[in-house]
Write a protein that holds these residues in place. Sequence first.
Motif, PDB file in Angstrom:
ATOM      1  N   SER A 267       0.784  -1.246  -0.024  1.00 53.14           N
ATOM      2  CA  SER A 267       0.110  -0.196  -0.044  1.00 53.14           C
ATOM      3  C   SER A 267       0.851   1.209  -0.029  1.00 53.14           C
ATOM      4  O   SER A 267       0.675   2.176  -0.691  1.00 53.14           O
ATOM      5  CB  SER A 267      -1.020   0.280   1.132  1.00 53.14           C
ATOM      6  OG  SER A 267      -1.614   1.149   1.419  1.00 53.14           O
ATOM      7  N   LEU A 268       2.009   1.130   0.667  1.00 52.49           N
ATOM      8  CA  LEU A 268       2.700   2.352   0.899  1.00 52.49           C
ATOM      9  C   LEU A 268       3.456   2.425  -0.462  1.00 52.49           C
ATOM     10  O   LEU A 268       3.653   3.826  -1.163  1.00 52.49           O
ATOM     11  CB  LEU A 268       3.998   2.215   1.948  1.00 52.49           C
ATOM     12  CG  LEU A 268       4.839   3.411   2.422  1.00 52.49           C
ATOM     13  CD1 LEU A 268       4.132   4.673   2.975  1.00 52.49           C
ATOM     14  CD2 LEU A 268       5.766   2.841   3.363  1.00 52.49           C
ATOM     15  N   ALA A 269       3.935   1.413  -1.240  1.00 52.53           N
ATOM     16  CA  ALA A 269       4.521   1.645  -2.539  1.00 52.53           C
ATOM     17  C   ALA A 269       3.704   2.108  -3.721  1.00 52.53           C
ATOM     18  O   ALA A 269       3.983   2.748  -4.356  1.00 52.53           O
ATOM     19  CB  ALA A 269       5.248   0.128  -2.846  1.00 52.53           C
ATOM     20  N   ASP A 270       2.282   1.540  -3.508  1.00 52.90           N
ATOM     21  CA  ASP A 270       1.497   2.277  -4.355  1.00 52.90           C
ATOM     22  C   ASP A 270       0.954   3.670  -4.134  1.00 52.90           C
ATOM     23  O   ASP A 270       0.867   4.300  -5.285  1.00 52.90           O
ATOM     24  CB  ASP A 270       0.120   1.283  -4.132  1.00 52.90           C
ATOM     25  CG  ASP A 270      -0.942   1.783  -5.082  1.00 52.90           C
ATOM     26  OD1 ASP A 270      -0.523   1.875  -6.405  1.00 52.90           O
ATOM     27  OD2 ASP A 270      -2.102   1.805  -4.890  1.00 52.90           O
ATOM     28  N   THR A 271       0.897   4.168  -2.902  1.00 48.67           N
ATOM     29  CA  THR A 271       0.728   5.507  -2.563  1.00 48.67           C
ATOM     30  C   THR A 271       1.872   6.410  -3.214  1.00 48.67           C
ATOM     31  O   THR A 271       1.771   7.569  -3.794  1.00 48.67           O
ATOM     32  CB  THR A 271       0.680   5.964  -1.056  1.00 48.67           C
ATOM     33  OG1 THR A 271      -0.331   4.897  -0.692  1.00 48.67           O
ATOM     34  CG2 THR A 271       0.399   6.987  -0.857  1.00 48.67           C
TER      35      THR A 271
END
Length: 159
Positions: A149-153
């Motif tokens: 989720s952090l990488a996608d953000t």
Amino acid sequence: MAEDSVTGVDGTFEPAPPPLLSDPLSGLVTGANLPTQRRDEHLPVAAPKLPTPDDLREAVDAALEEEEPPPPQAPAPPPPPAAETPTGIMRPLRQWPSAAAVARTLRATRERIQAPPAVRKPAGMRSGMTVVIVIVLVTVVILYFVITSLADTFSQLFG
């Protein structure tokens, strides 16, 4: 008496009302001058009539006649006579246990103390390791979703 420079009176009495009703929506803009005359200082006041001692006596007697006396209560019955005990001697509050009962209690306590403790089988290493492995797996799954989720953000913000 001292006179006020605005109204002409000293302020101990309220001034007389204005001669005509002013416009209620205009307030004091109409400029109606208040009269400088004040009311008479000695107004007739009705004094109350003080009661005479005979009137007071009659009122008290009438009030006492209206009250009803409480019904006479029967005297309380005397308490039942208690069993008389000789002075200075009291019954024991509780009975002491017999010697046999004390011996039974002591014997049971001694047997319980001398009995060998129950043999306990220690828990195996497998149950502890299973719990640790489950906790590690759950932590890995949660970290996977947080990192993705952090990488996608970041990719949406800077990509």
